[in-house]
Design an enzyme around this catalytic site. Structure first.
Site, PDB file in Angstrom:
ATOM      1  N   ARG A   9       0.877  -1.316   0.058  1.00 35.57           N
ATOM      2  CA  ARG A   9       0.028  -0.082   0.018  1.00 35.57           C
ATOM      3  C   ARG A   9       0.785   1.337  -0.022  1.00 35.57           C
ATOM      4  O   ARG A   9       1.872   1.352   0.597  1.00 35.57           O
ATOM      5  CB  ARG A   9      -0.758   0.015   1.286  1.00 35.57           C
ATOM      6  CG  ARG A   9      -1.813  -1.059   1.139  1.00 35.57           C
ATOM      7  CD  ARG A   9      -2.621  -1.133   2.652  1.00 35.57           C
ATOM      8  NE  ARG A   9      -3.762  -2.034   2.560  1.00 35.57           N
ATOM      9  CZ  ARG A   9      -4.715  -2.283   3.434  1.00 35.57           C
ATOM     10  NH1 ARG A   9      -4.401  -1.725   4.533  1.00 35.57           N
ATOM     11  NH2 ARG A   9      -5.505  -3.092   3.468  1.00 35.57           N
ATOM     12  N   LYS A  17      -4.130   6.837   1.305  1.00 40.06           N
ATOM     13  CA  LYS A  17      -3.801   5.899   0.439  1.00 40.06           C
ATOM     14  C   LYS A  17      -4.127   6.087  -1.090  1.00 40.06           C
ATOM     15  O   LYS A  17      -5.211   6.691  -1.378  1.00 40.06           O
ATOM     16  CB  LYS A  17      -4.800   4.642   0.711  1.00 40.06           C
ATOM     17  CG  LYS A  17      -4.500   3.564  -0.073  1.00 40.06           C
ATOM     18  CD  LYS A  17      -5.273   2.034   0.220  1.00 40.06           C
ATOM     19  CE  LYS A  17      -4.782   1.002  -0.679  1.00 40.06           C
ATOM     20  NZ  LYS A  17      -5.889  -0.166  -0.705  1.00 40.06           N
ATOM     21  N   GLY A  49     -10.761  -0.725  -9.580  1.00 37.00           N
ATOM     22  CA  GLY A  49      -9.729   0.089  -9.350  1.00 37.00           C
ATOM     23  C   GLY A  49      -9.315  -0.406  -8.124  1.00 37.00           C
ATOM     24  O   GLY A  49      -9.497  -1.255  -7.525  1.00 37.00           O
ATOM     25  N   GLU A  65      -5.209  -1.985 -12.903  1.00 42.65           N
ATOM     26  CA  GLU A  65      -6.199  -2.389 -11.891  1.00 42.65           C
ATOM     27  C   GLU A  65      -7.386  -2.780 -12.892  1.00 42.65           C
ATOM     28  O   GLU A  65      -8.205  -3.856 -12.380  1.00 42.65           O
ATOM     29  CB  GLU A  65      -6.748  -1.426 -11.234  1.00 42.65           C
ATOM     30  CG  GLU A  65      -5.707  -1.092  -9.660  1.00 42.65           C
ATOM     31  CD  GLU A  65      -5.738  -2.245  -8.854  1.00 42.65           C
ATOM     32  OE1 GLU A  65      -6.669  -3.083  -8.887  1.00 42.65           O
ATOM     33  OE2 GLU A  65      -4.641  -2.328  -8.332  1.00 42.65           O
ATOM     34  N   GLU A  68      -6.551  -6.414 -14.159  1.00 36.04           N
ATOM     35  CA  GLU A  68      -6.781  -7.504 -13.270  1.00 36.04           C
ATOM     36  C   GLU A  68      -8.309  -7.822 -12.687  1.00 36.04           C
ATOM     37  O   GLU A  68      -8.632  -8.871 -12.600  1.00 36.04           O
ATOM     38  CB  GLU A  68      -5.756  -7.072 -11.890  1.00 36.04           C
ATOM     39  CG  GLU A  68      -4.405  -7.003 -12.210  1.00 36.04           C
ATOM     40  CD  GLU A  68      -3.489  -6.525 -10.959  1.00 36.04           C
ATOM     41  OE1 GLU A  68      -2.527  -6.394 -11.131  1.00 36.04           O
ATOM     42  OE2 GLU A  68      -4.304  -5.999 -10.211  1.00 36.04           O
ATOM     43  N   LYS A  90      -9.324   6.581   4.614  1.00 38.26           N
ATOM     44  CA  LYS A  90      -8.641   7.729   3.916  1.00 38.26           C
ATOM     45  C   LYS A  90      -8.117   7.347   2.555  1.00 38.26           C
ATOM     46  O   LYS A  90      -6.980   6.612   2.586  1.00 38.26           O
ATOM     47  CB  LYS A  90      -7.551   8.256   4.884  1.00 38.26           C
ATOM     48  CG  LYS A  90      -8.061   9.546   5.566  1.00 38.26           C
ATOM     49  CD  LYS A  90      -6.981  10.120   6.395  1.00 38.26           C
ATOM     50  CE  LYS A  90      -6.373  11.427   5.714  1.00 38.26           C
ATOM     51  NZ  LYS A  90      -5.252  12.021   6.385  1.00 38.26           N
ATOM     52  N   HIS A  91      -8.717   7.668   1.514  1.00 43.49           N
ATOM     53  CA  HIS A  91      -8.335   7.329   0.201  1.00 43.49           C
ATOM     54  C   HIS A  91      -8.382   8.626  -0.555  1.00 43.49           C
ATOM     55  O   HIS A  91      -9.289   9.588  -0.621  1.00 43.49           O
ATOM     56  CB  HIS A  91      -9.492   6.378  -0.501  1.00 43.49           C
ATOM     57  CG  HIS A  91      -9.253   4.834  -0.034  1.00 43.49           C
ATOM     58  ND1 HIS A  91     -10.293   4.007  -0.244  1.00 43.49           N
ATOM     59  CD2 HIS A  91      -8.441   4.182   1.026  1.00 43.49           C
ATOM     60  CE1 HIS A  91     -10.119   2.855   0.267  1.00 43.49           C
ATOM     61  NE2 HIS A  91      -9.003   2.911   0.905  1.00 43.49           N
ATOM     62  N   ARG A 115     -14.769 -13.285  -9.630  1.00 44.57           N
ATOM     63  CA  ARG A 115     -15.336 -12.194 -10.058  1.00 44.57           C
ATOM     64  C   ARG A 115     -15.955 -11.986 -11.266  1.00 44.57           C
ATOM     65  O   ARG A 115     -15.748 -12.575 -12.207  1.00 44.57           O
ATOM     66  CB  ARG A 115     -14.141 -10.966  -9.994  1.00 44.57           C
ATOM     67  CG  ARG A 115     -14.731  -9.406  -9.727  1.00 44.57           C
ATOM     68  CD  ARG A 115     -13.867  -8.475  -9.990  1.00 44.57           C
ATOM     69  NE  ARG A 115     -12.495  -8.280  -9.056  1.00 44.57           N
ATOM     70  CZ  ARG A 115     -12.696  -7.524  -7.800  1.00 44.57           C
ATOM     71  NH1 ARG A 115     -13.898  -6.810  -7.589  1.00 44.57           N
ATOM     72  NH2 ARG A 115     -11.657  -7.433  -7.151  1.00 44.57           N
TER      73      ARG A 115
END
EC number: 3.6.1.52
Length: 164
Positions: A9, A17, A49, A65, A68, A90-91, A115
């Site tokens: 991260r 982040k 994302g 992203e 993937e 907190k992004h 997914r």
């Protein structure tokens, strides 16, 4: 920088982040958007994302992203905006527009975690996202209305005499 079992991260100097995402459209008309199922809640839809890797540029992270998570390749377009989320996490997310040129039959997240992906009309996607991921709905609202986000804080510069 913090390490998770499968990723690193990265954080900006203010402790947010660093994330990147793409609104993936079927065509340049931008009327149908691709959403993916949430890894945490497989019956809910999200914008693909995720976190940026060390030394990675936001555009490159966004393309990686969606490859993937959604199994798509495409033409990276404009930066729609940078969105902050302060409520639960907190992004700071860089959101791009991408026109899909290739859909892979099998992709990393479909094989590893099952997914799914689905095309939605923009209006329907906003409704679906407002329940589970309001900040993601905000990306589409900004695109559709051409205005500023309402839930998160857009990082658009403000004039010195505007209210804080």
């Amino acid at each position: 920088m913090k390490c998770k079992p499968n990723q690193t991260r990265t954080y900006d100097p203010e402790g947010f982040k660093k994330r990147a995402a793409c609104l993936c459209f079927r065509s340049e008309r931008e009327d149908e958007v691709l959403l993916v199922s949430s890894s945490r809640y497989p019956d809910r839809w999200i914008v693909p994302g995720g976190g940026m890797e060390p030394e990675e540029e936001p555009g490159g992270a966004a393309v990686r992203e969606v490859y993937e998570e959604a199994g798509v390749k495409g033409k990276l377009g404009r930066l729609l905006g940078v969105f902050e989320q302060n409520q639960d996490r907190k992004h700071r997310t860089y959101v791009y527009v991408l026109t899909v040129t290739e859909l892979l039959e099998d992709w990393e997240d479909s094989v590893s975690i099952g997914r799914k992906r689905e095309w939605f009309k923009v209006e329907d996607a906003i409704k679906v996202l407002q329940c589970h991921k309001p900040v993601h709905a905000e990306y589409l609202e900004k695109l559709k209305l051409g205005g500023s986000p309402t839930n998160g804080n857009s990082m658009a510069p403000s004039s010195p005499d505007s209210d804080p």
